[in-house]
Design an enzyme around this catalytic site. Structure first.
Site, PDB file in Angstrom:
ATOM      1  CB  CYS A 297      -3.352   0.024  12.230  1.00 52.71           C
ATOM      2  SG  CYS A 297      -3.666  -1.849  12.688  1.00 52.71           S
TER       3      CYS A 297
ATOM      4  CG  ASP B  86       1.443  -2.768   4.233  1.00 54.58           C
ATOM      5  OD1 ASP B  86       2.193  -1.890   3.976  1.00 54.58           O
ATOM      6  OD2 ASP B  86       1.468  -3.291   5.260  1.00 54.58           O
TER       7      ASP B  86
END
Length: 220
Positions: free
Chosen positions: A9, A139
């Site tokens: 990412c 996360d």
């Protein structure tokens, strides 16, 4: 042998895109959040998009974006998947995905008091709300949007849920093998753990991370 999918990412440069593809990444993330150090504008993404090869998915990361802003991004290149990281409600995620006709993953920021049941309940809510929902990205909770490079307690991920989630938060070359071996997630997502500096990737770290994940895949 299970093959864990890998997403790199925060791609901002073409050389980083090529490095991730060469290393064997399955997906590349592009951050359309202006306050992120990894932010790319739709125009910058349009310049990077031609370098995306077939079968490597482009993922658009959004934080509290409007339908118009998401539309603008997906119209500039091959965004195959949306990733919502803000305060979007279940209904808002469902509505945006339906409007732009793209599947989505929802980031769930895991707190110290989050339980396995909380994760399953959240997944069930999104799945019931939208046919475009594909899974949760787990996360670490911090008082900010996006990852902070911190690990959460992986034991909160139940054996039932693990094969469907994307594991993120504090992953690195050093802990990737143990993380995948312990959790056995469907996919892993890394950004800061393979960087020279914010927004600038390190090709050697990307390759080493992929190797570390594959080492776990090879374990019985």
């Amino acid at each position: 042998m299970q093959r864990t999918r890998i997403k790199i990412c925060g791609i901002t440069r073409e050389q980083d895109l090529h490095a991730a593809v060469a290393a064997g990444a399955d997906a590349l993330g592009f951050v359309f959040y202006p306050k992120s150090p990894r932010f790319v504008t739709p125009e910058q993404f349009a310049a990077l998009a031609p370098a995306l090869p077939p079968y490597v998915s482009g993922v658009g990361l959004f934080v509290n974006a409007t339908v118009g802003q998401v539309h603008q991004a997906v119209n500039e290149g091959p965004i195959a998947l949306l990733q919502f990281h803000g305060d979007e409600t279940v209904e808002e995620c469902a509505a945006i995905a339906a409007a732009v006709k793209r599947p989505f993953v929802r980031a769930f920021r895991v707190k110290p008091d989050t339980t396995s049941a909380d994760l399953l309940e959240s997944e069930a809510q999104y799945r019931a709300a939208s046919p475009w929902f594909t899974g949760l990205l787990l996360d670490t909770w911090v008082d900010a949007y996006g990852g902070a490079g911190k690990v959460f307690d992986w034991s909160v991920i139940s054996k039932e849920l693990a094969p469907r989630v994307v594991l993120s938060g504090g992953l690195s070359v050093q802990n990737a093998t143990s993380a995948v071996a312990q959790v056995r997630p469907y996919a892993v997502d890394i950004s800061s753990g393979v960087e020279e500096s914010k927004g600038i990737k390190d090709a050697r770290k990307i390759a080493a991370f992929v190797d570390a994940v594959r080492a776990a895949d090879a374990m019985t």
